[in-house]
Design an enzyme around this catalytic site. Structure first.
Site, PDB file in Angstrom:
ATOM      1  N   SER A  47       0.831  -1.200   0.000  1.00  7.22           N
ATOM      2  CA  SER A  47       0.000   0.000   0.000  1.00  7.22           C
ATOM      3  C   SER A  47       0.873   1.261   0.000  1.00  7.22           C
ATOM      4  CB  SER A  47      -0.954  -0.045   1.192  1.00  7.22           C
ATOM      5  OG  SER A  47      -1.974   0.923   1.074  1.00  7.22           O
TER       6      SER A  47
ATOM      7  N   ASP B   1      -9.254  -6.241  -3.874  1.00 10.04           N
ATOM      8  CA  ASP B   1      -8.921  -5.054  -3.085  1.00 10.04           C
ATOM      9  C   ASP B   1      -9.993  -3.994  -3.310  1.00 10.04           C
ATOM     10  OD1 ASP B   1      -7.782  -2.806  -1.888  1.00 10.04           O
ATOM     11  OD2 ASP B   1      -5.759  -3.330  -2.536  1.00 10.04           O
TER      12      ASP B   1
ATOM     13  N   HIS C  27      -7.312  -6.015   0.261  1.00 10.53           N
ATOM     14  CA  HIS C  27      -6.194  -5.079   0.417  1.00 10.53           C
ATOM     15  C   HIS C  27      -5.162  -5.594   1.409  1.00 10.53           C
ATOM     16  CE1 HIS C  27      -4.086  -1.303   0.135  1.00 10.53           C
ATOM     17  NE2 HIS C  27      -4.144  -1.140   1.440  1.00 10.53           N
TER      18      HIS C  27
END
Length: 220
Positions: A84, A168, A196
């Site tokens: 991320s 995600d 995610h």
């Protein structure tokens, strides 16, 4: 570790609002295969004692990663993994320490380049949801990559690969694909059914991907 197999050093960088703890499933699996694993807390994240209000720039946030890589011996190449927002952290590290990184793995992560800057990516991204443990801080656009903008000479000398999480709902698969199209990588793997937090939803599959990339690029 199986005879003849090389021990690989994985350095794991968490996403916003999380910490080194988020990698525990992946780290334990990689260590069980005989690999060396370092999961770092960025500043004001996880158990790092720094307070968010004391971070003046994003480079302050990823300083623990830079300090760790600086301390590695000259021959201490690592597999650098960013999840991320950790993708921005490892991008800055690629620029500063390209000779110490065998391959950079972006796990459903933000992935800038010299011609594809952080601001462009953030404008395209969905608004980030508030997640767990510690708040994240958005910095002035000039602060994201510190004093060293990404360059073709350094950043682009490090092999890059991307892992797409196809379920995600934060960084949507189409957004991940858009980044890859604008900043092509050497390879892309998709983990089916991964959300995610792929290190929780599909830890075994993520480990397989990381080891596959590592074994290939650490031989180069």
């Amino acid at each position: 570790m199986a005879e003849g197999k090389k021990q690989i050093h994985f350095v794991l960088v968490h996403g916003g609002c999380h910490g080194a703890w988020s990698w525990y499933k992946v780290a334990s699996r990689l260590r069980s295969q005989g690999h060396l694993v370092t999961a770092l807390d960025m500043a004001a994240a996880g158990v790092n004692p720094k307070h968010l209000q004391h971070l003046n720039s994003f480079s302050n946030y990823y300083h623990p990663l830079m300090k760790f890589l600086e301390a590695l011996p000259p021959d201490g190449k690592v597999v650098l993994v960013g999840h991320s927002m950790g993708g921005i952290c490892i991008s800055a590290a690629m620029e500063k320490f390209p000779e110490k990184i065998a391959v950079a793995v972006f796990v459903t992560a933000f992935m800038p380049s010299p011609e594809f800057n952080v601001q462009t990516i953030l404008k395209e991204a969905l608004t980030l949801a508030t997640m767990l443990v510690r708040p994240a801080k958005l910095f002035h656009e000039a602060d994201w990559l510190g004093e060293a903008p990404l360059s073709k000479q350094n950043y682009c000398s490090v092999p890059r690969v991307y892992i797409i999480a196809d379920k995600d709902n934060l960084l949507k698969p189409e957004f991940q694909t858009w980044m890859i199209e604008n900043n092509p990588t050497s390879e892309v793997q998709t983990i089916s059914g991964a959300d995610h937090m792929v290190m929780f939803s599909r830890p075994q599959e993520l480990c397989f991907c990381l080891q596959d990339f590592a074994e290939k690029y650490c031989r180069l």
